[in-house]
Design a protein around this motif. Structure first.
Motif, PDB file in Angstrom:
ATOM      1  N   ARG A 121      -9.553  -8.515   7.610  1.00  0.00           N
ATOM      2  CA  ARG A 121      -8.334  -7.918   7.815  1.00  0.00           C
ATOM      3  C   ARG A 121      -7.538  -7.658   6.466  1.00  0.00           C
ATOM      4  NH1 ARG A 121      -9.633  -6.265  12.124  1.00  0.00           N
ATOM      5  NH2 ARG A 121      -9.626  -7.360  13.807  1.00  0.00           N
ATOM      6  N   GLY A 122      -8.097  -8.304   5.155  1.00  0.00           N
ATOM      7  CA  GLY A 122      -7.429  -7.825   4.026  1.00  0.00           C
ATOM      8  C   GLY A 122      -8.297  -7.117   3.198  1.00  0.00           C
ATOM      9  N   ALA A 123      -7.684  -6.171   2.297  1.00  0.00           N
ATOM     10  CA  ALA A 123      -8.476  -5.343   1.293  1.00  0.00           C
ATOM     11  C   ALA A 123      -7.712  -4.966   0.206  1.00  0.00           C
ATOM     12  CB  ALA A 123      -9.137  -3.985   1.929  1.00  0.00           C
ATOM     13  N   VAL A 125      -7.757  -2.072  -2.749  1.00  0.00           N
ATOM     14  CA  VAL A 125      -8.553  -0.695  -3.042  1.00  0.00           C
ATOM     15  C   VAL A 125      -8.131  -0.381  -4.459  1.00  0.00           C
ATOM     16  CG1 VAL A 125      -8.590   1.841  -2.426  1.00  0.00           C
ATOM     17  CG2 VAL A 125      -8.427  -0.077  -0.463  1.00  0.00           C
ATOM     18  N   VAL A 136      -8.624   4.313   2.546  1.00  0.00           N
ATOM     19  CA  VAL A 136      -7.323   3.714   3.171  1.00  0.00           C
ATOM     20  C   VAL A 136      -7.454   3.916   4.621  1.00  0.00           C
ATOM     21  CG1 VAL A 136      -4.876   3.643   3.360  1.00  0.00           C
ATOM     22  CG2 VAL A 136      -6.198   3.497   0.996  1.00  0.00           C
ATOM     23  N   LEU A 139      -9.788   1.990   6.624  1.00  0.00           N
ATOM     24  CA  LEU A 139      -9.562   0.581   6.654  1.00  0.00           C
ATOM     25  C   LEU A 139      -8.389   0.504   7.665  1.00  0.00           C
ATOM     26  CD1 LEU A 139      -9.388  -0.333   2.807  1.00  0.00           C
ATOM     27  CD2 LEU A 139     -10.872  -1.270   4.607  1.00  0.00           C
ATOM     28  N   PHE A 144      -7.463  -3.291   9.605  1.00  0.00           N
ATOM     29  CA  PHE A 144      -7.326  -4.032   8.565  1.00  0.00           C
ATOM     30  C   PHE A 144      -5.679  -4.434   8.659  1.00  0.00           C
ATOM     31  CE2 PHE A 144     -11.336  -3.741   7.343  1.00  0.00           C
ATOM     32  CZ  PHE A 144     -11.457  -4.554   6.162  1.00  0.00           C
ATOM     33  N   ARG A 146      -3.756  -5.708   6.078  1.00  0.00           N
ATOM     34  CA  ARG A 146      -3.051  -5.749   5.031  1.00  0.00           C
ATOM     35  C   ARG A 146      -3.942  -5.144   3.713  1.00  0.00           C
ATOM     36  NH1 ARG A 146      -2.063  -9.362   0.004  1.00  0.00           N
ATOM     37  NH2 ARG A 146       0.398  -9.249  -0.209  1.00  0.00           N
ATOM     38  N   VAL A 147      -3.553  -4.083   3.098  1.00  0.00           N
ATOM     39  CA  VAL A 147      -4.147  -3.351   2.417  1.00  0.00           C
ATOM     40  C   VAL A 147      -3.283  -2.995   1.096  1.00  0.00           C
ATOM     41  CG1 VAL A 147      -5.464  -1.024   2.021  1.00  0.00           C
ATOM     42  CG2 VAL A 147      -5.852  -2.222   4.063  1.00  0.00           C
ATOM     43  N   VAL A 149      -3.104  -1.355  -2.688  1.00  0.00           N
ATOM     44  CA  VAL A 149      -3.612  -0.069  -3.591  1.00  0.00           C
ATOM     45  C   VAL A 149      -3.260  -0.404  -4.859  1.00  0.00           C
ATOM     46  CG1 VAL A 149      -3.656   2.249  -3.701  1.00  0.00           C
ATOM     47  CG2 VAL A 149      -3.631   1.171  -1.696  1.00  0.00           C
ATOM     48  N   LEU A 173       0.744  -2.292   4.032  1.00  0.00           N
ATOM     49  CA  LEU A 173      -0.130  -1.231   3.084  1.00  0.00           C
ATOM     50  C   LEU A 173       0.856  -0.987   1.886  1.00  0.00           C
ATOM     51  CD1 LEU A 173      -2.129   0.664   2.171  1.00  0.00           C
ATOM     52  CD2 LEU A 173      -0.921   2.582   3.617  1.00  0.00           C
ATOM     53  N   ALA A 190      -8.067 -11.260  -0.415  1.00  0.00           N
ATOM     54  CA  ALA A 190      -8.573 -10.261   0.268  1.00  0.00           C
ATOM     55  C   ALA A 190     -10.000 -10.772   0.361  1.00  0.00           C
ATOM     56  CB  ALA A 190      -8.636  -9.226  -0.778  1.00  0.00           C
TER      57      ALA A 190
END
Ligand code: NDP
Length: 311
Positions: A121-123, A125, A136, A139, A144, A146-147, A149, A173, A190
């Motif tokens: 769920r978390g990334a 980038v 994005v 994702l 996901f 929580r992303v 950047v 995001l 993440a």
């Protein structure tokens, strides 16, 4: 009439797409020629307009034109509209349709990276260019929640977040400043980490110090040449599972082939040609590859093994 498919970018001389696309046309018995067009930003609109002539089956678009191509086509698909980036153009008569097959390519790569595990769920980038937009979007679509950047120029990261605004309203995001302490804190929260910057094309370069990378991350570097970037080597040493951008490139190319021709892409052949081309490029940084070995821009791609790097 031999149909023409062109890759429009700047630079394009080292692209690997010709290796797999020309082989795919030939194997499918399609009389088409894949050409590389090096066009500076000021020449983009004329290049796109030229595609309206009957001989053109379509085009690929690469660095740095993916975002600027959106207003130059007559219609965009949902994915091109949602990402604000076009990497493939098809024709409907003289009308130009803009697609984004990087999203399909990224989704394949993400699925392969995650494997049998539950989709995380978390990334985090890195990057906010055309490639990062596909990442994005992929994702967000994969669920996901929580992303984060990070981009060298924060304002571009913020513009990306703003662009996705409504489609990402249900989740977190955010763009954050590129500071090592902030990066380290976010990486520790993440599960997936994607490098969508162009840093790493030179095997000695890496976007972030290896010490910031915690173990157990799933790391995808969109770069595919060199096949193992310094980021991948350092992440693996830290205990992460790593993957390069080859699968994404293959699957975005296969999706483009199917859009142009309406035929299933010969995936095994395209993979083989891509791997041959990557091996021929070896770990040579894109900007040091001998020009004599690369296909000439505006020329058909005749020898796949001569192509070296970049997309
Ligand atoms: P863009 O030119 O649109 O974006 C480049 C990105 O790299 C920007 O975020 C830029 O930051 C960042 N960057 C460049 N130099 C540096 C640096 N020295 N330090 C930190 N950040 C830097 O390119 P794309 O998004 O189209 O492509 C990015 C990479 O992803 C390329 O290597 C490309 O080959 C790869 N890619 C691979 C695909 C695949 O199928 N495997 C598909 C698409 C892309 P800033 O905005 O601050 O300049």
């Amino acid at each position: 009439m031999t149909r023409r498919v062109v890759l429009i970018g700047h630079p394009v001389a080292h692209s690997l797409s010709g290796a797999m696309q020309q082989a795919a046309f030939d194997a499918a018995g399609i009389d088409a020629r894949y050409e590389l067009w090096d066009r500076a930003p000021l020449e983009l609109s004329d290049a796109i307009a030229e595609l309206r002539a009957e001989e053109f089956l379509g085009a690929n678009v690469t660095i740095p034109h993916k975002e600027k191509t959106v207003p130059l086509v007559d219609k965009t698909t949902d994915e091109a509209h949602a990402t604000g980036a076009v990497n493939t153009i098809t024709k409907d008569g003289k009308r130009l349709i803009g697609h984004n097959t990087d999203v399909a390519g990224f989704t394949h790569a993400l699925d392969a990276l995650v494997g049998k595990q539950k989709m995380p769920r978390g990334a985090v980038v890195l990057g906010a260019g055309g490639g990062a937009r596909a990442v994005v979007f992929g994702l967000v679509r994969a669920g996901f929640t929580r992303v984060i950047v990070f981009n060298r120029h924060l304002h571009r990261g913020e513009a990306l977040v703003k662009f996705f605004g409504r489609s990402a309203a249900h989740m977190e995001l955010r763009a954050m400043p590129w500071h090592e302490s902030v990066l380290e804190a976010e990486l520790s929260k993440a599960k997936v980490f994607v490098n969508a910057t162009s840093v790493g094309l030179d095997p000695n370069d890496t976007p972030i110090p290896g010490e910031l990378i915690p173990p157990d991350l799933l790391v995808l570097d969109l770069i595919y040449n060199p096949a193992r970037t310094r980021l991948m080597r350092e992440a693996e040493a830290a205990g992460c599972h790593v993957m390069n951008g080859e699968g994404m490139l293959l699957h975005q190319g296969a999706a483009a082939f199917e859009l142009w021709t309406g035929k299933p892409a010969p995936l095994d052949l395209m993979r083989e040609k891509l791997e041959e081309a990557i091996a021929a490029g070896g770990s040579t940084p894109a900007d040091e590859t001998p020009v004599a070995d690369a296909p000439v821009a505006d020329a058909p791609v005749a020898d796949a093994s001569a192509v070296a790097a970049g997309d």
